[in-house]
Design an enzyme around this catalytic site. Structure first.
Site, PDB file in Angstrom:
ATOM      1  N   CYS A  69      46.077 -41.229 -61.105  1.00  0.00           N
ATOM      2  CA  CYS A  69      46.283 -41.875 -59.801  1.00  0.00           C
ATOM      3  C   CYS A  69      47.203 -43.074 -59.942  1.00  0.00           C
ATOM      4  CB  CYS A  69      44.952 -42.272 -59.204  1.00  0.00           C
ATOM      5  SG  CYS A  69      43.891 -43.180 -60.338  1.00  0.00           S
TER       6      CYS A  69
ATOM      7  N   GLU B  94      40.298 -43.622 -52.254  1.00  0.00           N
ATOM      8  CA  GLU B  94      41.427 -43.834 -53.153  1.00  0.00           C
ATOM      9  C   GLU B  94      42.222 -42.533 -53.142  1.00  0.00           C
ATOM     10  OE1 GLU B  94      40.616 -44.698 -57.330  1.00  0.00           O
ATOM     11  OE2 GLU B  94      42.600 -43.814 -57.537  1.00  0.00           O
TER      12      GLU B  94
HETATM   13  P1  NDP Z   1      41.143 -32.796 -52.809  1.00  0.00           P
HETATM   14  O1  NDP Z   1      41.346 -33.899 -51.846  1.00  0.00           O
HETATM   15  O2  NDP Z   1      41.214 -31.408 -52.318  1.00  0.00           O
HETATM   16  O3  NDP Z   1      39.732 -32.935 -53.534  1.00  0.00           O
HETATM   17  C1  NDP Z   1      39.190 -34.177 -53.905  1.00  0.00           C
HETATM   18  C2  NDP Z   1      37.678 -34.073 -53.879  1.00  0.00           C
HETATM   19  O4  NDP Z   1      37.244 -33.804 -52.556  1.00  0.00           O
HETATM   20  C3  NDP Z   1      37.125 -32.937 -54.729  1.00  0.00           C
HETATM   21  O5  NDP Z   1      35.908 -33.324 -55.274  1.00  0.00           O
HETATM   22  C4  NDP Z   1      36.920 -31.840 -53.709  1.00  0.00           C
HETATM   23  O6  NDP Z   1      35.966 -30.907 -54.118  1.00  0.00           O
HETATM   24  C5  NDP Z   1      36.429 -32.644 -52.541  1.00  0.00           C
HETATM   25  N1  NDP Z   1      36.568 -31.980 -51.265  1.00  0.00           N
HETATM   26  C6  NDP Z   1      37.585 -31.188 -50.839  1.00  0.00           C
HETATM   27  N2  NDP Z   1      37.342 -30.784 -49.586  1.00  0.00           N
HETATM   28  C7  NDP Z   1      36.161 -31.315 -49.220  1.00  0.00           C
HETATM   29  C8  NDP Z   1      35.365 -31.247 -48.042  1.00  0.00           C
HETATM   30  N3  NDP Z   1      35.753 -30.558 -46.986  1.00  0.00           N
HETATM   31  N4  NDP Z   1      34.188 -31.911 -48.005  1.00  0.00           N
HETATM   32  C9  NDP Z   1      33.783 -32.613 -49.068  1.00  0.00           C
HETATM   33  N5  NDP Z   1      34.487 -32.713 -50.210  1.00  0.00           N
HETATM   34  C10 NDP Z   1      35.670 -32.080 -50.290  1.00  0.00           C
HETATM   35  O7  NDP Z   1      42.145 -33.060 -53.929  1.00  0.00           O
HETATM   36  P2  NDP Z   1      42.455 -32.202 -55.216  1.00  0.00           P
HETATM   37  O8  NDP Z   1      41.464 -32.544 -56.234  1.00  0.00           O
HETATM   38  O9  NDP Z   1      42.627 -30.763 -54.907  1.00  0.00           O
HETATM   39  O10 NDP Z   1      43.867 -32.780 -55.541  1.00  0.00           O
HETATM   40  C11 NDP Z   1      44.905 -32.544 -54.619  1.00  0.00           C
HETATM   41  C12 NDP Z   1      45.911 -33.647 -54.677  1.00  0.00           C
HETATM   42  O11 NDP Z   1      45.275 -34.904 -54.438  1.00  0.00           O
HETATM   43  C13 NDP Z   1      46.568 -33.824 -56.005  1.00  0.00           C
HETATM   44  O12 NDP Z   1      47.592 -32.914 -56.174  1.00  0.00           O
HETATM   45  C14 NDP Z   1      47.071 -35.236 -55.877  1.00  0.00           C
HETATM   46  O13 NDP Z   1      48.268 -35.251 -55.162  1.00  0.00           O
HETATM   47  C15 NDP Z   1      45.998 -35.910 -55.073  1.00  0.00           C
HETATM   48  N6  NDP Z   1      45.110 -36.682 -55.939  1.00  0.00           N
HETATM   49  C16 NDP Z   1      45.266 -38.008 -55.925  1.00  0.00           C
HETATM   50  C17 NDP Z   1      44.491 -38.792 -56.722  1.00  0.00           C
HETATM   51  C18 NDP Z   1      44.628 -40.252 -56.673  1.00  0.00           C
HETATM   52  O14 NDP Z   1      43.699 -40.959 -57.048  1.00  0.00           O
HETATM   53  N7  NDP Z   1      45.748 -40.796 -56.244  1.00  0.00           N
HETATM   54  C19 NDP Z   1      43.510 -38.238 -57.660  1.00  0.00           C
HETATM   55  C20 NDP Z   1      43.444 -36.798 -57.601  1.00  0.00           C
HETATM   56  C21 NDP Z   1      44.199 -36.091 -56.735  1.00  0.00           C
HETATM   57  P3  NDP Z   1      36.430 -29.451 -54.642  1.00  0.00           P
HETATM   58  O15 NDP Z   1      37.234 -29.675 -55.853  1.00  0.00           O
HETATM   59  O16 NDP Z   1      35.129 -28.796 -54.910  1.00  0.00           O
HETATM   60  O17 NDP Z   1      37.210 -28.849 -53.529  1.00  0.00           O
END
Ligand code: NDP
Length: 683
Positions: free
Chosen positions: A300, A261
């Site tokens: 989201c 998602e």
């Molecule tokens: P990320 O995609 O960076 O992170 C999402 C999850 O993935 C976090 O738990 C993060 O952990 C984890 N993650 C990141 N890199 C890795 C990896 N290499 N291996 C395994 N897990 C990983 O998104 P953000 O939370 O930083 O949000 C960034 C943008 O995403 C927001 O600005 C928004 O635009 C979008 N977003 C969209 C959502 C939706 O449902 N539409 C919801 C939330 C965000 P960690 O935090 O420890 O890096």
């Protein structure tokens, strides 16, 4: 009570113990004050062993019935409810106001409880689920098939987003645990302290089998290198990270289920009929404002694209701008605050950068992303941002508006010239979680919703009649599908009991009915049947699948039909007028009422004395298959088909297969009779 005086060092719960990472901790800052709230690190922890531990734990969950798992979730949900003040206190550090916290915390616990109760109402109290009806594969009923659902033998790894540290975990855990699969939760680092606290409280209940829930606070390290085809990964976050993880060689090589998602450019459309003098216009403005400001737009499902009739551009812009000016931005715990902070300063930088990109095809018409005005708190140390509204005069050419998700209090006005164009503009988002339409006109609802649906997991119609009862554009509900095609990730979550299927394998099982009944726990035509004591005399302690009663035959007379017609008032011509009935292509003269057949069938199979059968609560799948004429004789075969003792009551549900036949053996009616039966009966 929580000690807020010093930062917590977050731990991971893996392989039965709370563990510290072996590297340097990263500080996590309070979104609104910049103070250090917690420290996080999970480096050096053994993820392969954690997966193996979880997989072993699956056996304990699979040994429980669905109702036992549901009761466990209910008890956990109730325990969390009692402690929710602690969660709310910590939630303020994420930048969330108490109202935002309610969506996350109460919404998350509510989802857990909803699943716990829905599962007991809708699913059998068994370890295996069936999907669909029996497929007869041979004319003599010696070979048939059922579809069954069994829990996968791996671990579900949930990689969650920062915006819903509680709901984001619980909305996935509820169907996951109910399905009988263990889980490892990996919250986004930024707000992991709240998830960690909730997991500590869940584990402290002692209700979960050890290993059913593990937690990683920090990076998952090499976990994905150890994925198998029995594991599941769910991801919520940015499309870039999601796509990178989805392309991991072990995920691809093992066909590991991966539910994503990601970025979703949800739209809200003002119908052409919803002019400023209508209630729909006001509801639309209220909804757009709510979605821009709830969780500071970090949802989201938040509305990013506001699609409006071109003629209403000025009215919508002015109404939104006036309301935006009133939004008090400040410390989340401050009573006067309407909108709290973004999750972090980095997140604010991201949103500002996204606004700059949106300006490629749109201009800011209200709000200023660079000059922050706060009612309380420090505008620079806290990740504050006032709402920003943009306008793109040529929406079909404004590509960035349909590509860039500004994950904050930001939306863009997009004027349309025809309903078709409104649909076209929405579809440029390439797939979204949800869109809504505000209209009071049925023809507008039909045209636009059918146009939107292929691009959305959910579509909400708002109008004056549902103004008070509507759950709103932005609320995913446990019973409704949450997810969307294309850019939204292509995944699907929730959706009531559908949500369990993501953690179960669907298999078609073929075989002889007697053995299929043993596998599914449900009697099916062709399986063994037992005559003898009337099954209505048996409590659940004695009743067995296949117990049946084959009744005497009863002749139906014209007098019966006429009596039934005058008694019930159902004097439909097919029962009362010989010529008119004959003119009907289905009948050769007057026929018995369908409900007469069902009523007489009950009269034939029922055992009238007080006994273990407590109540009849309905009929499923009723079909009338052959007309019954005066002079025909009806008989019934009633067979015990499924027995579901309730885990928390002294009775259970029994489903009976009911076949009504006539003298020549032809099937007149077929249905399932549903009854409540006592577990014990001392008659
Ligand atoms: P990320 O995609 O960076 O992170 C999402 C999850 O993935 C976090 O738990 C993060 O952990 C984890 N993650 C990141 N890199 C890795 C990896 N290499 N291996 C395994 N897990 C990983 O998104 P953000 O939370 O930083 O949000 C960034 C943008 O995403 C927001 O600005 C928004 O635009 C979008 N977003 C969209 C959502 C939706 O449902 N539409 C919801 C939330 C965000 P960690 O935090 O420890 O890096």
């Amino acid at each position: 009570m929580l000690d807020a005086s010093q930062p917590m060092r977050l731990q991971s719960y893996l392989c039965g113990a709370w563990r510290d990472g072996r590297g340097a901790c990263k500080p996590l800052l309070d979104a609104a004050t910049g103070a250090v709230v917690a420290e996080i690190d999970a480096s050096g922890l053994d993820m392969a062993e954690a997966l193996a531990h979880g997989r072993r734990a699956g056996a304990a969950l699979r040994a429980m019935t669905v109702h036992e798992r549901a009761l466990m979730l209910k008890a956990i949900g109730l325990a969390l409810l009692e402690q929710k003040d602690d969660f709310h206190a910590l939630s303020l550090a994420t930048g969330a106001t108490p109202k935002d916290g309610w969506i996350d915390i109460d919404g998350g616990i509510g989802t857990l409880l909803n699943y716990a109760s829905k599962a007991r109402r809708e699913l059998p109290n068994s370890r295996v689920l069936t999907d669909g009806l029996t497929e007869a594969l041979s004319p003599d009923n010696s070979f048939s098939a059922r579809h069954i659902l069994t829990p996968l033998r791996g671990v579900a790894v949930h990689i969650n987003a920062f915006n819903f540290p509680v709901w984001g975990m619980l909305e996935k855990l509820a169907p996951n645990l109910l399905a009988g699969m263990p889980a490892i939760v990996k919250p986004a680092s930024q707000t992991a302290y709240l998830t960690e606290l909730v997991v500590r409280r869940i584990l402290a209940t002692g209700l979960l089998p050890e290993g059913a829930l593990q937690l990683v606070c920090g990076s998952v390290g090499d976990m994905l290198d150890h994925m198998t085809g029995q594991d599941v990964v769910t991801f919520t976050g940015s499309a870039a990270t999601g796509q990178m993880l989805k392309a991991h060689p072990e995920i691809i090589g093992n066909s590991t289920r991966f539910t994503m998602e990601a970025d979703s450019l949800n739209a809200c459309i003002l119908g052409p009929d919803a002019t400023p003098d209508t209630p729909e216009f006001d509801l639309f403005i209220r909804e757009v404002m709510r979605e821009m400001t709830a969780k500071a737009g970090q949802k989201c499902t938040a509305i990013r694209r506001v699609i409006i009739p071109r003629a209403q551009t000025g009215a919508v812009r002015d109404a939104l701008a006036a309301r935006m000016a009133e939004v008090a931005v400040g410390l989340p715990g401050d009573k006067a605050t309407r909108m709290g902070a973004l999750a972090s300063l980095a997140q604010r930088d991201d949103v500002r950068a996204a606004i700059a990109r949106l300006q490629a095809g749109a201009e800011i018409v209200a709000g200023n992303p660079d000059a922050v005005r706060v009612a309380s708190g420090d505008a620079e140390r806290g990740a504050f941002l006032n709402p920003v509204l943009l306008y793109a005069d040529q929406p079909l050419a404004a590509h960035a508006v349909h590509e860039v998700e500004a994950f904050g209090p930001v939306a863009t006005l997009l004027p349309y010239d025809s309903p078709d164009q409104a649909i076209e503009i929405a579809a440029l988002g390439k797939g979204s979680l949800v869109s809504s339409l505000f209209t009071n006109a049925p023809e507008v609802a039909e045209e636009i919703v059918l146009g939107l649906a292929p691009f959305h997991g959910r579509v909400m119609i708002g109008n004056r009649d549902s103004a008070k009862s509507s759950t709103g554009h932005g609320s995913p509900l446990p019973m409704l599908v949450h997810g969307g095609p294309g850019r939204a990730g292509g995944g699907e979550e929730l959706g009531g009991m559908r949500g369990l299927h993501h953690y179960m394998q669907r298999s078609a099982v073929q075989g002889t009915p007697r053995l299929l009944a043993a596998v599914t726990g449900e009697w099916t035509k062709g399986a063994n049947s037992h005559d003898g004591t009337h099954p209505f005399r048996k409590s659940l302690a004695e009743l067995r699948l296949g117990d049946r009663i084959v009744t005497e035959q009863r002749e139906i007379t014209l007098a019966d039909i006429e009596h039934f017609a005058s008694f019930t008032g159902d004097t439909f011509y097919a029962h009362m007028d010989e010529d008119a009935a004959r003119a009907n292509p289905f009948f050769d003269g007057r026929v018995a009422h369908g409900y007469l057949i069902v009523s007489f069938a009950a009269g034939l199979f029922v055992q009238p004395d007080p006994g273990p059968v407590l109540a009849n609560y309905g009929i499923d799948n009723l079909r009338f298959l052959t007309p019954v004429y005066p002079g025909d004789a009806l008989g019934v075969t009633l067979t015990c088909k499924a027995i579901n003792p309730r885990a928390d009551a002294d009775y259970g549900e029994v489903r009976w297969d009911c076949e009504v036949t006539k003298q020549d053996g032809s099937l007149v009616a077929q249905y399932d009779v549903l009854t409540m039966v006592a577990k014990e009966w001392k008659g």
